[in-house]
Design a protein around this motif. Structure first.
Motif, PDB file in Angstrom:
ATOM      1  N   VAL A  33       0.861  -1.182   0.000  1.00  0.00           N
ATOM      2  CA  VAL A  33       0.000   0.000   0.000  1.00  0.00           C
ATOM      3  C   VAL A  33       0.898   1.234   0.000  1.00  0.00           C
ATOM      4  O   VAL A  33       1.824   1.336   0.819  1.00  0.00           O
ATOM      5  N   LEU A  34       0.624   2.151  -0.912  1.00  0.00           N
ATOM      6  CA  LEU A  34       1.412   3.373  -1.059  1.00  0.00           C
ATOM      7  C   LEU A  34       0.609   4.569  -0.557  1.00  0.00           C
ATOM      8  O   LEU A  34      -0.508   4.799  -1.024  1.00  0.00           O
ATOM      9  N   GLU A  35       1.165   5.319   0.363  1.00  0.00           N
ATOM     10  CA  GLU A  35       0.531   6.534   0.872  1.00  0.00           C
ATOM     11  C   GLU A  35       1.500   7.698   0.668  1.00  0.00           C
ATOM     12  O   GLU A  35       2.622   7.672   1.180  1.00  0.00           O
ATOM     13  N   LYS A  36       1.064   8.702  -0.088  1.00  0.00           N
ATOM     14  CA  LYS A  36       1.986   9.772  -0.462  1.00  0.00           C
ATOM     15  C   LYS A  36       2.354  10.694   0.692  1.00  0.00           C
ATOM     16  O   LYS A  36       3.367  11.392   0.634  1.00  0.00           O
ATOM     17  N   ASP A  39       2.016  10.761   7.139  1.00  0.00           N
ATOM     18  CA  ASP A  39       1.120  10.287   8.190  1.00  0.00           C
ATOM     19  C   ASP A  39      -0.314  10.405   7.691  1.00  0.00           C
ATOM     20  O   ASP A  39      -0.566  10.834   6.557  1.00  0.00           O
ATOM     21  N   PHE A  40      -1.275  10.009   8.527  1.00  0.00           N
ATOM     22  CA  PHE A  40      -2.689  10.069   8.157  1.00  0.00           C
ATOM     23  C   PHE A  40      -3.385  11.310   8.725  1.00  0.00           C
ATOM     24  O   PHE A  40      -4.604  11.435   8.627  1.00  0.00           O
ATOM     25  N   LEU A  41      -2.614  12.216   9.312  1.00  0.00           N
ATOM     26  CA  LEU A  41      -3.184  13.304  10.090  1.00  0.00           C
ATOM     27  C   LEU A  41      -3.623  14.462   9.198  1.00  0.00           C
ATOM     28  O   LEU A  41      -2.901  15.436   9.016  1.00  0.00           O
ATOM     29  N   ARG A  42      -4.826  14.331   8.644  1.00  0.00           N
ATOM     30  CA  ARG A  42      -5.424  15.405   7.858  1.00  0.00           C
ATOM     31  C   ARG A  42      -6.870  15.578   8.309  1.00  0.00           C
ATOM     32  O   ARG A  42      -7.614  14.606   8.386  1.00  0.00           O
ATOM     33  N   ARG A 126       4.017   1.630   2.587  1.00  0.00           N
ATOM     34  CA  ARG A 126       5.061   2.605   2.273  1.00  0.00           C
ATOM     35  C   ARG A 126       4.491   4.014   2.429  1.00  0.00           C
ATOM     36  O   ARG A 126       3.731   4.481   1.584  1.00  0.00           O
ATOM     37  N   MET A 127       4.841   4.670   3.521  1.00  0.00           N
ATOM     38  CA  MET A 127       4.421   6.047   3.728  1.00  0.00           C
ATOM     39  C   MET A 127       5.362   6.979   2.966  1.00  0.00           C
ATOM     40  O   MET A 127       6.485   6.619   2.636  1.00  0.00           O
ATOM     41  N   ASP A 128       4.886   8.214   2.728  1.00  0.00           N
ATOM     42  CA  ASP A 128       5.690   9.213   2.028  1.00  0.00           C
ATOM     43  C   ASP A 128       6.169   8.679   0.674  1.00  0.00           C
ATOM     44  O   ASP A 128       7.280   8.967   0.235  1.00  0.00           O
ATOM     45  N   SER A 156       9.721   8.509  -3.918  1.00  0.00           N
ATOM     46  CA  SER A 156       9.855   8.616  -2.469  1.00  0.00           C
ATOM     47  C   SER A 156      11.186   9.286  -2.165  1.00  0.00           C
ATOM     48  O   SER A 156      11.917   9.693  -3.077  1.00  0.00           O
ATOM     49  N   ALA A 157      11.528   9.382  -0.895  1.00  0.00           N
ATOM     50  CA  ALA A 157      12.790  10.016  -0.502  1.00  0.00           C
ATOM     51  C   ALA A 157      13.986   9.272  -1.073  1.00  0.00           C
ATOM     52  O   ALA A 157      15.056   9.862  -1.280  1.00  0.00           O
TER      53      ALA A 157
END
Length: 422
Positions: A33-36, A39-42, A126-128, A156-157
């Motif tokens: 799972v890819l999250e750009k 964190d989830f804090l929105r 995979r965050m960010d 990613s970074a």
């Protein structure tokens, strides 16, 4: 840099993506799972967890663990319409134990799913990390759009990478990058309203929980978040610029006219930066899939905030997709006819709910124009029919028009590991 092939790669760590990733990993399939974001804090995202989703969590053995989080439970949804308080929904009529609605910040729900999923060895979050494009096989002449999808390119970074997968899923929201890369364009339904979201402290004496205040003075939402309200003002489409020009004092006055209970707390709105515009959309893809690819959730169908069903419909998509593809993924590629069947199944309740939402917008928009939302005779009829209405709405909103159930079994010794983990 190429990576080992995965069974499934999912762009988007929202409710649809996280639930699908958990279900597939639970079934023993290798999923990323890819999250750009990092964190989830929105804020100002859907906070409602409906009874149908509680049922799914129960089927996964996660219900009580989720409810142990600091959440708010509501058995009814009340609104003040033209000065009269009405109970519009009574979830208490549903079959227990899932006979209430839960309000929980979406980041808490996503963090909860992430923790449970990361305990499974097949799950990779995979965050960010942003999905930027699709990997496609060499197209045949004249068939570019139907060239099979082989995975995604990500940024990613650590740089640019490729992740190859048997199935690629776009769960990356209403502005989906992968949907556009697949050449899929949603059909828009005209929507006459937008929403301005903001947080307010709860008044010292807030009274009974109230979902919203609706009258010729306007419509204001007051969603309970413990010691605060996630609040919203419904405005006419494109009306934000005019409100901004009128200034914050006029904005606060408008809120108090529509919802007098907010009088003692509106002074906390001191800067337009506290107020976020949600451009309300209703749209739907005519086609959700390509060979090796499917869009779900908001990427396939943007829902209105009305009734707060967007999160739950996205989760239902994920469950239906996991049920349909598990066996084929284990054997190899997923047939496109299987993906088409998922669209056919999920499109029916989506179309019906979007139709209900569109009709509701035509009522709500009257409040933005200073008109009564319902005629006086209609208000009397609404009060008289409320006991019957609230039972119907509990089923339509709480359970849904085509509720899904988990059909993906635990794989191998995962069951034993989960029991030991508690």
């Amino acid at each position: 840099m190429n990576e080992p092939r995965r069974d499934c790669v999912i762009a988007g760590g929202g409710p649809a993506g996280m639930m699908l990733g958990y279900l597939l990993a639970r079934a023993g399939l290798e999923v990323t799972v890819l999250e750009k974001h990092s964190d989830f804090l929105r804020d100002f995202r859907g906070d409602t967890i409906h009874p149908s989703t509680l049922t799914l969590l129960g089927e996964l053995g996660l219900r009580e663990k989720f409810l142990a989080l600091p959440v708010t439970r509501l058995s009814t949804l009340d609104a003040v319409i033209e000065g009269a308080r009405l109970t519009l929904v009574d979830f208490g009529v549903l079959r227990p134990p899932d006979n209430f609605l839960v309000l929980a910040p979406q980041w808490d729900f996503l963090n909860f799913l992430a923790r449970e999923a990361q305990a499974l060895p097949e799950f990779d979050l995979r965050m960010d990390t942003e999905a930027t494009d699709l990997l496609r096989e060499r197209p045949r002449p004249g068939e570019d759009d139907d060239a099979a999808v082989l995975g995604v390119r990500v940024r990613s970074a650590s740089g640019e990478q490729e992740i190859r997968a048997r199935l690629t899923v776009a769960a990356d929201g209403r502005s989906s990058t992968l949907r556009a890369a697949a050449g899929l364009t949603p059909l828009e339904t005209g929507v006459p309203i937008d929403v301005l979201w903001f947080s307010l402290p709860k008044p010292a004496d807030p009274g009974a929980p109230t979902l919203g205040h609706l009258s010729s003075a306007g419509m204001v939402l007051t969603i309970d978040r413990g010691d605060t309200y996630q609040s919203g003002l419904i405005i006419g489409k494109g009306g934000f610029e005019g409100l901004h020009r009128a200034g914050l004092p006029a904005f606060r006055t408008r809120l108090v006219r529509a919802a007098p209970i907010l009088r003692e707390v509106v002074h906390t709105l001191t800067d337009w930066e506290q107020i976020k515009l949600l451009t309300v959309q209703i749209n739907r893809l005519p086609r959700w899939h390509r060979p090796g690819f499917i869009a779900i959730g908001d990427a396939a169908h943007a829902m209105s905030p009305m009734f707060g069903v967007g999160v739950n419909y996205a989760i239902q998509d994920a469950v239906a997709l996991a049920n349909a593809i598990r066996a084929e993924l284990r054997q190899g590629a997923v047939a496109e006819q299987t993906l088409a069947a998922v669209q056919s199944r999920r499109e029916r309740p989506v179309r019906l709910m979007q139709g209900i939402q569109a009709r509701g917008h035509r009522v709500i928009v009257r409040s933005t124009e200073g008109r009564r939302v319902v005629p006086r005779a209609g208000a009397t009829l609404l009060r008289l029919s409320s006991p019957v209405l609230r039972r119907i709405t509990a089923r339509v909103i709480g359970v849904g028009l085509l509720p899904e159930h988990v059909r993906t079994p635990l794989s191998g010794d995962l069951g034993e590991r989960i029991v030991k983990r508690g």
